[in-house]
Design a protein around this motif. Structure first.
Motif, short mmCIF file in Angstrom:
data_model
loop_
_atom_site.label_atom_id
_atom_site.label_comp_id
_atom_site.label_asym_id
_atom_site.label_seq_id
_atom_site.Cartn_x
_atom_site.Cartn_y
_atom_site.Cartn_z
N UNK A 92 0.84 -1.19 0.00
CA UNK A 92 0.00 0.00 0.00
C UNK A 92 0.88 1.25 0.00
N UNK A 93 0.63 2.13 -0.95
CA UNK A 93 1.29 3.42 -1.01
C UNK A 93 0.23 4.49 -0.87
N UNK A 94 0.43 5.39 0.05
CA UNK A 94 -0.57 6.42 0.34
C UNK A 94 -0.11 7.77 -0.20
N UNK A 95 -1.08 8.55 -0.65
CA UNK A 95 -0.83 9.91 -1.08
C UNK A 95 -1.59 10.87 -0.15
N UNK A 96 -0.92 11.92 0.26
CA UNK A 96 -1.57 12.97 1.03
C UNK A 96 -1.77 14.17 0.11
N UNK A 97 -3.03 14.56 -0.10
CA UNK A 97 -3.37 15.69 -0.96
C UNK A 97 -3.80 16.88 -0.11
N UNK A 98 -3.46 18.08 -0.57
CA UNK A 98 -4.03 19.27 0.06
C UNK A 98 -5.37 19.58 -0.59
N UNK A 99 -6.01 20.64 -0.17
CA UNK A 99 -7.35 20.96 -0.67
C UNK A 99 -7.34 21.42 -2.12
N UNK A 100 -6.14 21.71 -2.68
CA UNK A 100 -6.02 22.09 -4.09
C UNK A 100 -5.81 20.88 -4.98
N UNK A 101 -5.77 19.69 -4.38
CA UNK A 101 -5.56 18.48 -5.16
C UNK A 101 -4.10 18.18 -5.46
N UNK A 102 -3.17 18.82 -4.75
CA UNK A 102 -1.75 18.61 -4.97
C UNK A 102 -1.23 17.56 -3.99
#
Length: 393
Positions: free
Chosen positions: A341-351
Motif C-alpha cells: 500500500x502506497x498512500x498519497x496525502x493531498x491538500x485541498x487544491x488536489x496537490x
C-alpha cells in the motif's frame, strides 16, 4: 500530462536528465503520460522504467518510428508515445496518422471500469508535434498537418471522446491551424480547457499558460529565449466539456511548473522571478534541466467505478485518535495491506504533498511543516473513501 521531452535520450548536454524527469513524474504521477521528441526505443524503455520505479502498474504503447518525413530525408529523430496506469486504462489499439514532417499517433484507451464490458468508455488520445518556427510558410505546413488529422478523425464512427495533445508550435489562436481546430462549423470542434484564446506570443498577459522556453542560457539544447510562448496543449473534443461519462474538470488545466507569476515573462523558469506557492525551486530546477518546455496537465472525471481492488477503509486504514492534528498524524493499517500500500496525502487544491509507503501497522506522519488546512489520504492501488484530517497549528 503531455510533455515535450527534448530529444530524449540523445540530448545529453545536461547529464543524468532522467533523474530530473523522475522527480517531476514522482511529484505529479500522471495516469496518462504523453510525450513528443522521443528519439528511440531505448529512451522509451528508460522512461517506462522510471515510471515503474514510481508505480509498477505503468505500461506503454508500442514504440513506432515516424514515417511522415521519409520524403524529406527519413531522419526519424522525433517520435511520440503514450504511457498509462494499467489499473485505470487498457490499451485497445494504436495507429499512425501520416502527414508532413511528423506523424500523429492515435492511441485508443478504455477506462478499466466495472462497467467496461457492458458500457465501455473509450478515449481517443491523439499525440502530435506540429511544424516549428514562425512565418507564413510554416503556418501553412501546420494547417496542412491539422487538416490531415481532422480528415482521419472524420472517419470515426459516432460521437467520440478525443484528447488532442502535443507541441503545436502555434503563436496565436488566430493562426489558421488553430482556427481549424476550434471552427464552430467544422465536423469536429475542439475545446481549449484552459479557455485562454488569444495572441499569446510575447504577451505577458498569457504568462499563466506559457510553456516555452524554460531557459535563457544557450548551449543546453532546445530554445533559450526565456518564458514567452504557449506552444504545448491538451485540447478535447467539445462533447468532453459536458459528457457525464467522461469529461474534463473545469479549472483543472494547468502548466506544471508555472507559478503564473507575471515577473517570469522572458525569464528562466528556475529564476526567482518565477517563484510562487505552487511549484518549488527544486521542481522548477528539474524542469529547467530536463527540457526547454513545461508539461501541461488536465484532469478527467468519470461517473463509472474503476475496476481495481477495493478495501474497507474503516477496517483496513484508520486515523488513530482525532483527525484534528498539530504535529503528528498516526494511522493504523490492517496486516493484509502491509508492504502493498502506497498512500498519497493531498491538500485541498488536489496537490500531492506527501507519499507514504506502508510497511508497519502504525504509520506516523510528521505534519508539523504542513500549512494549516484540510488534507486527504488516498491510494493508487485501492479504492476507498479518502481519509480526511485537518492540520491546525
Amino acid at each position: 500530462m503531455f510533455y515535450n521531452v527534448l530529444n530524449f535520450p540523445l540530448e545529453n548536454t545536461i547529464p543524468n536528465r532522467i533523474d530530473d524527469l523522475e522527480l517531476i513524474l514522482d511529484d505529479y504521477r500522471p495516469d496518462v503520460f504523453m510525450v513528443c521528441e522521443l528519439n528511440n526505443e531505448t529512451g522509451a524503455n528508460t522512461i517506462l522504467s522510471t515510471l515503474q520505479d514510481i508505480n509498477p502498474d505503468y505500461e506503454r504503447a508500442i514504440f513506432e518510428f515516424n514515417t511522415s518525413d521519409d520524403a524529406i530525408g527519413n531522419q526519424n529523430e522525433l517520435q511520440q508515445l503514450i504511457y498509462f496506469d494499467s489499473t485505470k486504462f487498457v490499451l485497445d489499439s494504436q495507429a499512425i496518422v501520416t502527414s508532413i514532417y511528423r506523424d500523429f499517433n492515435h492511441y485508443q484507451l478504455i477506462i478499466n471500469s466495472v462497467e467496461q464490458t457492458t458500457d465501455p468508455i473509450i478515449i481517443d488520445f491523439v499525440v502530435c508535434h506540429l511544424k516549428a518556427s514562425s512565418g507564413e510558410a510554416n503556418e501553412d505546413f501546420r494547417l496542412q498537418m491539422v487538416d490531415d488529422v481532422l480528415e482521419y478523425i472524420d472517419n470515426f464512427q459516432g460521437v467520440r471522446n478525443i484528447v488532442l495533445a502535443g507541441d503545436f508550435n502555434i503563436y496565436s489562436s488566430s493562426e489558421p491551424a488553430f482556427q481549424r481546430l476550434i471552427d464552430p462549423f467544422g465536423n469536429l470542434i475542439f475545446t481549449d480547457p484552459a479557455d485562454r484564446i488569444g495572441s499569446w506570443h510575447n504577451n505577458s498577459n498569457f504568462v499563466d499558460v506559457m510553456t516555452q522556453s524554460t531557459r535563457t542560457e544557450t548551449g543546453l539544447g532546445g530554445a533559450s529565449g526565456g518564458f514567452d510562448d504557449r506552444f504545448d496543449f491538451i485540447m478535447t473534443s467539445e462533447n468532453m466539456s459536458s459528457n457525464p461519462e467522461i469529461s474534463f474538470i473545469p479549472g483543472s488545466y494547468n502548466v506544471y511548473g508555472n507559478n503564473e507569476n507575471t515577473d517570469c515573462y522572458n525569464q528562466s523558469i528556475k529564476s526567482s522571478d518565477c517563484d510562487g506557492a505552487e511549484f518549488s525551486f527544486a521542481i522548477r530546477d528539474a524542469l529547467y534541466n530536463f527540457s526547454d518546455h513545461l508539461p501541461v496537465t488536465l484532469e478527467l472525471q468519470t461517473n463509472q467505478s474503476l475496476s481495481i481492488p477495493k478495501i474497507n477503509a474503516p477496517q483496513m486504514l484508520t486515523i488513530s485518535g482525532s483527525n484534528l492534528i498539530d504535529n503528528m498524524l498516526t494511522l493504523k493499517a490492517h496486516a493484509s495491506v502491509l508492504n502493498n500500500l502506497e498512500l498519497y496525502v493531498f491538500n485541498s487544491l488536489g496537490q500531492v504533498v506527501k507519499t507514504i509507503d506502508v510497511n508497519n501497522a502504525l504509520i506516523s506522519i510528521d505534519v508539523s511543516q504542513m500549512n494549516t488546512g484540510i488534507y486527504y489520504i488516498t491510494s493508487s492501488k485501492f479504492q476507498f473513501k479518502p481519509l480526511k484530517f485537518v492540520v491546525n497549528h
